[in-house]
Design a protein around this motif. Structure first.
Motif, PDB file in Angstrom:
ATOM      1  N   HIS A 258       0.751  -1.310   0.024  1.00  0.00           N
ATOM      2  CA  HIS A 258       0.027  -0.039  -0.258  1.00  0.00           C
ATOM      3  C   HIS A 258       0.808   1.207   0.236  1.00  0.00           C
ATOM      4  CE1 HIS A 258      -3.899   1.644   1.493  1.00  0.00           C
ATOM      5  NE2 HIS A 258      -3.607   2.575   0.758  1.00  0.00           N
ATOM      6  N   LYS A 259       1.949   1.359   0.872  1.00  0.00           N
ATOM      7  CA  LYS A 259       2.599   2.278   0.964  1.00  0.00           C
ATOM      8  C   LYS A 259       3.475   2.615  -0.481  1.00  0.00           C
ATOM      9  CE  LYS A 259       2.693   2.519   5.991  1.00  0.00           C
ATOM     10  NZ  LYS A 259       3.344   1.947   7.149  1.00  0.00           N
ATOM     11  N   SER A 260       3.967   1.535  -1.023  1.00  0.00           N
ATOM     12  CA  SER A 260       4.584   1.641  -2.108  1.00  0.00           C
ATOM     13  C   SER A 260       3.939   2.433  -3.259  1.00  0.00           C
ATOM     14  CB  SER A 260       5.563   0.263  -2.697  1.00  0.00           C
ATOM     15  OG  SER A 260       6.106  -0.128  -1.894  1.00  0.00           O
ATOM     16  N   PRO A 266       6.133   2.252  -8.757  1.00  0.00           N
ATOM     17  CA  PRO A 266       5.474   0.956  -9.444  1.00  0.00           C
ATOM     18  C   PRO A 266       6.494  -0.470  -9.335  1.00  0.00           C
ATOM     19  CG  PRO A 266       6.461   2.591 -10.804  1.00  0.00           C
ATOM     20  CD  PRO A 266       6.506   3.097  -9.772  1.00  0.00           C
ATOM     21  N   ASP A 267       7.559  -0.006  -9.357  1.00  0.00           N
ATOM     22  CA  ASP A 267       8.551  -1.160  -8.884  1.00  0.00           C
ATOM     23  C   ASP A 267       8.556  -1.978  -7.742  1.00  0.00           C
ATOM     24  OD1 ASP A 267       9.708  -0.850 -11.788  1.00  0.00           O
ATOM     25  OD2 ASP A 267      11.181   0.618 -11.006  1.00  0.00           O
ATOM     26  N   TYR A 271       6.983  -5.453  -6.598  1.00  0.00           N
ATOM     27  CA  TYR A 271       7.719  -6.531  -5.814  1.00  0.00           C
ATOM     28  C   TYR A 271       7.041  -6.725  -4.566  1.00  0.00           C
ATOM     29  CZ  TYR A 271      10.956  -7.897  -2.091  1.00  0.00           C
ATOM     30  OH  TYR A 271      11.601  -8.767  -1.083  1.00  0.00           O
ATOM     31  N   TRP A 272       6.330  -6.295  -4.086  1.00  0.00           N
ATOM     32  CA  TRP A 272       5.588  -6.598  -2.937  1.00  0.00           C
ATOM     33  C   TRP A 272       4.190  -7.381  -3.079  1.00  0.00           C
ATOM     34  CZ3 TRP A 272       8.212  -7.039   1.387  1.00  0.00           C
ATOM     35  CH2 TRP A 272       9.154  -6.145   1.576  1.00  0.00           C
ATOM     36  N   PHE A 273       3.650  -7.078  -4.481  1.00  0.00           N
ATOM     37  CA  PHE A 273       2.858  -7.847  -4.736  1.00  0.00           C
ATOM     38  C   PHE A 273       3.172  -9.341  -5.102  1.00  0.00           C
ATOM     39  CE2 PHE A 273       0.362  -9.267  -8.792  1.00  0.00           C
ATOM     40  CZ  PHE A 273      -0.704  -9.425  -8.167  1.00  0.00           C
TER      41      PHE A 273
END
Length: 438
Positions: A258-260, A266-267, A271-273
């Protein structure tokens, strides 16, 4: 004696290699290097009740056993998954008897202590306080959320970190060289590349790392214990990253995603997704959160973001994986790159606060509907001005709030994206209010 030796051979490598001395403990340098707090406490005999908080396989149980060795205390382990109040009371009775007869302290180690309910946690508090037992709890969950304040106030929390691949490789080298409890007697040959693969697959967990190493060596027994890359790949196939649905790692990672997105990266968002999907998270959960991000952090700066997020959710629901995950990834990247505004989110929160504060105040009579003759006779809808009949489609200085609430301004559009145009429109309408007042 022979039976003991045979039994020892069947103990898992991770258990056989459990350190018995501080010098053999790997990792957690922030706690265990010379001069660091926990190391100093152990070496100086300054023992106190404590909590070890960290991911699996980082040394929580090992440290508790080391402390028992250095204190000379009797080590008793309970699992909060299986134990109840009856087990706690039995342990306390044993500790009291041992102290009275042998003048020896008991160290009670409770694994997964966050699984104890409040009553179970309260059951051993008096005995922690009076020194009957030296208490050490281990948890993978944030203790500030999972443990009651009474227990937290009587213990010191030490945070254990995920082990790096470098530390895991050192642990494997130690196991490969150890002749008493390790694998040295098999004379295994494990190359640096294979060790790196095993360390990466272990994902910071020493227990898992040694288990994978032991299995790789066993599978290579027909090849003179020369561990090949293909053997390692077979051993680590199907391993999932650490991701506890509903646990600390779960909330940390969705927060990072969320914070990204909010931070227009976007990168990092991708990554977290990918981390969450790789760890086994339900893609539909992420899709729902992406819809929330579209409203909370993009809002009217780019209203298309909400439609795209909803479409991605629909694709995941209709098609499943992997097509749905690609659609969610598309939405995440769009949201990360879109103009950001939380103006609607903040405005809504303020409106909710006023709605709760002022309660059930009456709707102004000119705004009420008047479908019946009685309502018309009572003045419902009287003096209401129809905005479409007005110049610019706007009624200057019309009152739409109850008298008790006044005329608050909740929505403050930002000067980005579409909201820049919205801001200009609202400024124009307010200028009409001011001109009408003059």
């Amino acid at each position: 004696m022979q039976d003991t030796v045979i039994a020892d051979e069947f103990r898992p490598l991770a258990e056989r290699m459990r350190p018995q001395r501080l010098e053999d403990f790997f990792g957690q340098a922030h706690l265990m290097e010379e001069g660091k707090p926990l190391r100093t406490a152990i070496e100086n005999g300054q023992f106190h009740s404590m909590l070890f908080w960290g991911p699996p396989g980082t040394g929580k149980t090992t440290l508790a056993r080391l402390i028992a060795n250095y204190t000379g205390a009797e080590f008793i382990a309970l699992s909060a998954v299986l134990a109840g109040v009856k087990d706690i009371r039995s342990t306390v009775e044993i500790a009291q008897q041992r102290h009275a007869i042998e003048n020896r302290q008991t160290l009670l180690f409770v694994d997964e202590v966050h699984r104890f309910n409040k009553g179970q946690q309260d059951a051993f508090l008096p005995f922690v306080e009076d020194g009957t037992i030296l208490f050490i709890g281990a948890t993978t969950e944030n203790p500030s959320f999972e443990l009651n304040n009474a227990l937290l106030s009587r213990t010191r929390t030490y945070v254990l970190k995920r082990l790096t691949d470098t530390v895991l490789i050192s642990i494997m080298h130690h196991a490969l060289a150890d002749k008493s409890n390790g694998l040295a007697n098999h004379h295994p040959v494990v190359g640096d590349a294979q060790l790196a693969m095993l360390a990466h697959a272990a994902d910071g967990d020493a227990r898992r790392c040694l288990t994978l190493l032991e299995l790789a060596v066993e599978l290579s027994s027909n090849e003179d214990y020369r561990v090949s890359e293909s053997t390692v790949k077979n051993v680590i196939t199907g391993g999932l990253r650490r991701f506890d649905k509903g646990g600390e790692a779960f909330y940390d990672q969705i927060s990072a995603l969320h914070k990204s997105v909010r931070g227009s990266s976007p990168d990092a968002s991708l990554y977290w997704f990918a981390r969450m999907i790789d760890g086994g998270c339900d893609p539909l959960y992420i899709a729902r959160r992406v819809v929330r991000m579209a409203s909370e952090d993009v809002g009217n700066a780019d209203p298309r973001a909400l439609s795209l997020a909803l479409n991605a959710w629909d694709v995941q629901d209709r098609l499943g994986s992997p097509e749905g995950e690609l659609a969610i990834a598309q939405a995440i990247v769009y949201l990360a790159c879109a103009a950001k505004s939380n103006a609607v989110y903040m405005a809504y929160k303020s409106a909710v606060e006023d709605a709760r504060q002022f309660g059930s105040v009456d709707v102004p009579i000119h705004l009420r509907n008047s479908p019946t003759r009685l309502m018309k006779e009572l003045g419902y809808g009287k003096n209401y001005r129809y905005a479409h009949d007005e110049p610019d489609g706007y009624v200057p200085n019309e009152q739409y709030f109850p008298d008790e609430v006044g005329e608050p301004h909740y929505y403050a559009p930002v000067s980005r994206g579409l909201e820049k145009k919205i801001s200009e429109k609202l400024k124009f309408l307010r200028s009409l209010d001011e001109n009408q007042a003059d």
